[in-house]
Write a protein that holds these residues in place. Structure first.
Motif, PDB file in Angstrom:
ATOM      1  N   UNK A 197      37.174  47.048  27.616  1.00 24.69           N
ATOM      2  CA  UNK A 197      36.976  48.051  28.657  1.00 24.69           C
ATOM      3  C   UNK A 197      36.725  47.447  30.033  1.00 24.69           C
ATOM      4  N   UNK A 198      36.645  46.100  30.091  1.00 23.37           N
ATOM      5  CA  UNK A 198      36.598  45.417  31.382  1.00 23.37           C
ATOM      6  C   UNK A 198      37.896  45.590  32.153  1.00 23.37           C
ATOM      7  N   UNK A 199      38.972  45.977  31.433  1.00 21.21           N
ATOM      8  CA  UNK A 199      40.276  46.171  32.063  1.00 21.21           C
ATOM      9  C   UNK A 199      40.317  47.431  32.928  1.00 21.21           C
ATOM     10  N   UNK A 200      39.396  48.353  32.684  1.00 20.29           N
ATOM     11  CA  UNK A 200      39.377  49.610  33.423  1.00 20.29           C
ATOM     12  C   UNK A 200      38.502  49.475  34.673  1.00 20.29           C
ATOM     13  N   UNK A 201      38.982  49.982  35.792  1.00 21.65           N
ATOM     14  CA  UNK A 201      38.279  49.803  37.072  1.00 21.65           C
ATOM     15  C   UNK A 201      36.926  50.512  37.108  1.00 21.65           C
TER      16      UNK A 201
ATOM     17  N   UNK B 135      32.433  43.915  37.266  1.00 25.25           N
ATOM     18  CA  UNK B 135      32.540  43.150  38.510  1.00 25.25           C
ATOM     19  C   UNK B 135      31.559  43.675  39.562  1.00 25.25           C
ATOM     20  N   UNK B 136      31.219  42.804  40.500  1.00 23.58           N
ATOM     21  CA  UNK B 136      30.260  43.173  41.554  1.00 23.58           C
ATOM     22  C   UNK B 136      30.814  44.244  42.487  1.00 23.58           C
ATOM     23  N   UNK B 137      32.128  44.324  42.571  1.00 26.05           N
ATOM     24  CA  UNK B 137      32.748  45.302  43.473  1.00 26.05           C
ATOM     25  C   UNK B 137      32.809  46.706  42.866  1.00 26.05           C
ATOM     26  N   UNK B 138      32.501  46.827  41.573  1.00 29.07           N
ATOM     27  CA  UNK B 138      32.547  48.121  40.903  1.00 29.07           C
ATOM     28  C   UNK B 138      31.274  48.908  41.213  1.00 29.07           C
ATOM     29  N   UNK B 139      31.410  50.016  41.932  1.00 29.44           N
ATOM     30  CA  UNK B 139      30.268  50.855  42.301  1.00 29.44           C
ATOM     31  C   UNK B 139      30.120  52.077  41.398  1.00 29.44           C
ATOM     32  N   UNK B 140      30.945  52.151  40.365  1.00 26.86           N
ATOM     33  CA  UNK B 140      30.916  53.297  39.463  1.00 26.86           C
ATOM     34  C   UNK B 140      29.634  53.308  38.621  1.00 26.86           C
ATOM     35  N   UNK B 141      29.143  54.505  38.299  1.00 27.07           N
ATOM     36  CA  UNK B 141      27.972  54.636  37.424  1.00 27.07           C
ATOM     37  C   UNK B 141      28.307  54.160  36.014  1.00 27.07           C
ATOM     38  N   UNK B 142      29.594  54.118  35.674  1.00 27.69           N
ATOM     39  CA  UNK B 142      30.027  53.693  34.349  1.00 27.69           C
ATOM     40  C   UNK B 142      30.216  52.176  34.249  1.00 27.69           C
ATOM     41  N   UNK B 143      29.820  51.451  35.284  1.00 22.62           N
ATOM     42  CA  UNK B 143      29.953  49.990  35.322  1.00 22.62           C
ATOM     43  C   UNK B 143      29.295  49.347  34.098  1.00 22.62           C
ATOM     44  N   UNK B 144      30.016  48.427  33.470  1.00 18.59           N
ATOM     45  CA  UNK B 144      29.527  47.701  32.285  1.00 18.59           C
ATOM     46  C   UNK B 144      29.241  48.638  31.112  1.00 18.59           C
ATOM     47  N   UNK B 145      29.929  49.768  31.099  1.00 18.11           N
ATOM     48  CA  UNK B 145      29.735  50.715  30.003  1.00 18.11           C
ATOM     49  C   UNK B 145      31.000  50.884  29.185  1.00 18.11           C
ATOM     50  N   UNK B 146      30.983  51.891  28.333  1.00 15.74           N
ATOM     51  CA  UNK B 146      32.150  52.268  27.518  1.00 15.74           C
ATOM     52  C   UNK B 146      32.181  53.794  27.436  1.00 15.74           C
TER      53      UNK B 146
END
Length: 268
Positions: free
Chosen positions: A162-166, A171-182
């Motif tokens: 799921x690291x393939x999904x933005x 990554x540090x540039x990901x500001x999504x609440x779903x960062x490092x999730x599934x």
């Protein structure tokens, strides 16, 4: 003259109406599949903007309904009208088309058995490509969620896919609440919960492997599919053999009816 007229009406009577009855059901199913596909595209605004068909990076499940529905519609129409009108061209088209489908299925089965590793790699590529497009299409999203929930898996070979999904990458540039999730479909079900917790996968990949196993499925969908296939091999083989026999039976019936039609025409 009356004798010839009698023979025309007696041409494979039982076979004729059996082919017609079977194919009218097949044709109606094809219409239903095509209707569902067109309705889905209409809801997504694809019909009003045809160029958007190519915008989706992953697989649009609507294509499956269109292809299957289209094949069923064409085959059903040719079988129905060919049998009812005793049309040699349509009956030959029905037989040849059904024969081509049977040959393609047989070829695909042999190739899948011989090139197992290649198929496995292609399946991984297919799943990962759709993981990237998870949020791009609601139908694709529902398909992935169903797959992960049904086979109790996460990603192609594990949650890290799921690291393939933005939206889910770490990554540090990901500001999504779903960062490092599934997605929630990766989560293990709690029998005590009546309402699905759609946030159960948030930040889960920041935890260590042992902690992850407490909350989500850590096995990939490719190995889980292989496991399911091995456990249900008899059922799957039975279904494919049944479909193949049905196709051969349909070809034989059409050829039998064709022979009767040609025999009667020769007697004129």
């Amino acid at each position: 003259m009356s004798g010839k007229h009698f023979n025309v009406h007696e041409v494979g009577c039982c076979i004729k109406y059996f082919i017609f009855g079977f194919n009218i059901i097949f044709w109606l199913l094809g219409v239903a599949f095509l209707s569902v596909a067109l309705w889905a595209w209409s809801e997504k605004g694809v019909l009003s903007n045809i160029s958007s068909i190519t915008d989706l990076g992953g697989f649009d499940p609507v294509w499956l309904f269109l292809v299957v529905g289209g094949v069923m519609f064409v085959l059903g129409f040719a079988g129905c009208i060919g049998a009812l009108r005793e049309n040699s061209f349509l009956l030959k088209f029905f037989s040849v088309f059904l024969g081509i489908i049977f040959f393609l299925e047989l070829t695909a089965g042999v190739l899948a058995f011989v090139f197992k590793d290649w198929i496995k790699d292609q399946l991984k590529f297919f799943i990962n490509n759709n993981i990237r497009a998870y949020r791009d299409d609601i139908d694709l999203q529902n398909l992935i969620d169903f797959t992960q929930d049904y086979w109790e898996c996460c990603g192609a070979f594990g949650p890290e896919d799921w690291n393939l999904n933005i939206y889910f990458n770490c990554t540090d540039t990901n500001l999504s609440r779903e960062k490092c999730g599934v997605p929630f479909s990766c989560c293990t079900k709690d029998p005590a919960e009546d309402v699905i917790n759609t946030q159960c996968g948030y930040d889960i990949r920041e935890k260590d492997d042992n902690e992850q196993k407490m909350f989500i499925h850590t096995k990939g969908c490719v190995p889980q599919f292989e496991k399911w296939l091995q456990e249900n091999l008899t059922v799957v083989a039975g279904i494919f053999i049944g479909i193949a026999l049905l196709q051969i039976f349909g070809i034989c019936l059409a050829q039998n009816l064709l022979s009767d039609i040609e025999a009667v025409r020769e007697s004129w």
